[in-house]
Design a protein around this motif. Structure first.
Motif, short mmCIF file in Angstrom:
data_model
loop_
_atom_site.label_atom_id
_atom_site.label_comp_id
_atom_site.label_asym_id
_atom_site.label_seq_id
_atom_site.Cartn_x
_atom_site.Cartn_y
_atom_site.Cartn_z
N GLY A 1 0.80 -1.22 0.00
CA GLY A 1 0.00 0.00 0.00
C GLY A 1 0.83 1.26 0.00
O GLY A 1 0.49 2.26 0.64
N LEU B 1 -1.96 5.10 2.43
CA LEU B 1 -2.54 5.29 1.11
C LEU B 1 -3.79 4.44 0.96
O LEU B 1 -3.74 3.24 1.22
N ASP B 2 -4.89 5.07 0.57
CA ASP B 2 -6.13 4.30 0.43
C ASP B 2 -6.41 3.88 -1.00
O ASP B 2 -7.32 3.08 -1.26
N GLN B 3 -5.64 4.41 -1.96
CA GLN B 3 -5.78 4.00 -3.35
C GLN B 3 -4.43 4.14 -4.05
O GLN B 3 -3.55 4.85 -3.56
N LYS C 1 -3.25 -2.87 -2.08
CA LYS C 1 -4.06 -3.05 -0.88
C LYS C 1 -3.98 -1.76 -0.06
O LYS C 1 -2.88 -1.29 0.24
N PRO C 2 -5.11 -1.18 0.30
CA PRO C 2 -5.08 0.06 1.09
C PRO C 2 -4.26 -0.11 2.36
O PRO C 2 -4.24 -1.19 2.97
N SER C 3 -3.59 0.94 2.75
CA SER C 3 -2.72 0.91 3.93
C SER C 3 -2.97 2.14 4.78
O SER C 3 -3.78 3.01 4.44
N ALA C 4 -2.21 2.26 5.87
CA ALA C 4 -2.34 3.42 6.74
C ALA C 4 -1.89 4.70 6.04
O ALA C 4 -2.28 5.81 6.44
N TYR D 1 -1.20 5.12 -6.17
CA TYR D 1 -0.64 6.41 -6.59
C TYR D 1 0.60 6.14 -7.44
O TYR D 1 1.58 5.58 -6.96
N ARG E 1 -1.40 -1.65 -9.69
CA ARG E 1 -2.81 -1.37 -9.39
C ARG E 1 -3.57 -2.65 -9.05
O ARG E 1 -4.43 -2.66 -8.16
#
Length: 331
Positions: free
Chosen positions: A185, A216-218, A211-214, A220, A207
């Protein structure tokens, strides 16, 4: 609003050394360029770790970043990147933790998996350490622990560094770091400024595995792009010959100092060398303002990149400044 106007633009500098100059001039130019693009509204200014190369002055990356940060005020500064196999993660955590403590909210830590040097240089850097690219996932995790919150059972801390949460980027020119960045993420920067062949596949892998992380939620994605922008197509085609000569020298194992542009590369390279240089610069944006704009709009349409980071390897420093100015005016 055009895609280019909505996309962040940044600068990657190698502190190039001219054939008639030296490292002091190159480092002074690096600062002047950082100040220039800061005024123009660029998002980041990154410098890259290279060793045993007589034409590049950015080997002590963290030291150079301290110099740049002390003499700029708002632009984000970072490594594009630190070659992690060359270093103990604790040392990098302390270096970048110190930078982040001195210049909060302005420091990025881009990490590369390759040593970025020949075997003799790698050995000189590491001495008895057994670091290798195979250790990269574990080294990244170790580095994240040092920069994250201190835990009660933590026996080794980075000070400064602990709790700074310096943003980590993974850099790469293949699919390995793309997949790892997705699984962790983390933001991902693809080295299309020198190895564009696997760009589309790497973006897809990143992409698909994200997996979303603390942090980054999408996904980049940032892409490296060689830039030779000038006031006309003809001028750009002339100026880019300096960059061509430098990569030709790299292929031949010759000196990498910058050389003046020439009217024609004919007679300077063999057909297979021309093809190799062309492959290296497959993502290059060369031309006057309108040609540059059109090329970048197509690139953004094809990739959906969130950010573009530009290298600009021109002989005259004034031409480098002008290239970044033209790009800023296109947005």
């Amino acid at each position: 609003m055009s895609a280019l106007a909505q996309t962040k633009i940044s600068t990657l500098d190698l502190a190039p050394i001219r054939d008639d100059g030296g490292p002091a001039q190159a480092l002074s130019n690096s600062l002047a360029l950082a100040q220039h693009v800061e005024r123009l509204g660029y998002s980041r200014f990154w410098v890259a770790e290279h060793h045993n190369m007589d034409g590049i002055a950015s080997s002590a990356t963290a030291v150079l970043l301290g110099y740049l940060a002390a003499n700029t005020s708002s632009i984000r500064l970072g490594s594009g990147g630190v070659m992690l196999p060359n270093h103990a993660p604790l040392v990098i955590a302390e270096q970048f933790g110190t930078l982040a403590t001195l210049y909060p909210g302005r420091i990025d830590l881009g990490l590369g998996r390759a040593p970025g040097a020949d075997q003799f240089t790698a050995q000189a850097l590491r001495r008895e350490r057994s670091g290798s690219a195979d250790d990269f996932p574990e080294d990244v995790a170790e580095l994240q622990r040092y920069l994250g919150p201190r835990t009660p059972d933590q026996r080794v801390i980075a000070m400064p560094g602990s709790g700074t949460q310096v943003p980590i980027w993974l850099l790469g020119s293949s699919l390995f770091s793309a997949q790892l960045a997705g699984e962790r993420g983390l933001p991902y920067a693809f080295a299309s400024h020198f190895a564009p062949r696997m760009m589309h596949e790497a973006i897809r892998v990143y992409r698909n595995h994200f997996k979303p992380s603390a942090v980054l939620d999408q996904p980049y994605v940032m892409l490296g792009v060689p830039l030779v922008a000038a006031d006309s197509d003809e001028q750009a085609n002339y100026l880019v010959t300096s960059a061509y000569q430098r990569i030709l020298a790299l292929i031949r194992g010759q000196s990498l100092v910058q050389r003046p542009p020439v009217q024609s590369m004919d007679g300077l390279w063999l057909p297979h060398e021309k093809e190799a240089v062309g492959s290296f610069f497959g993502m290059a944006v060369v031309g006057g303002p309108e040609k540059v704009r059109a090329r970048l709009e197509v690139l953004l349409e094809q990739t959906g990149a969130d950010e573009l980071i530009f290298t600009c390897d021109l002989y005259e420093f004034a031409d480098r400044l002008r290239a970044f100015e033209i790009l800023a005016q296109l947005r």
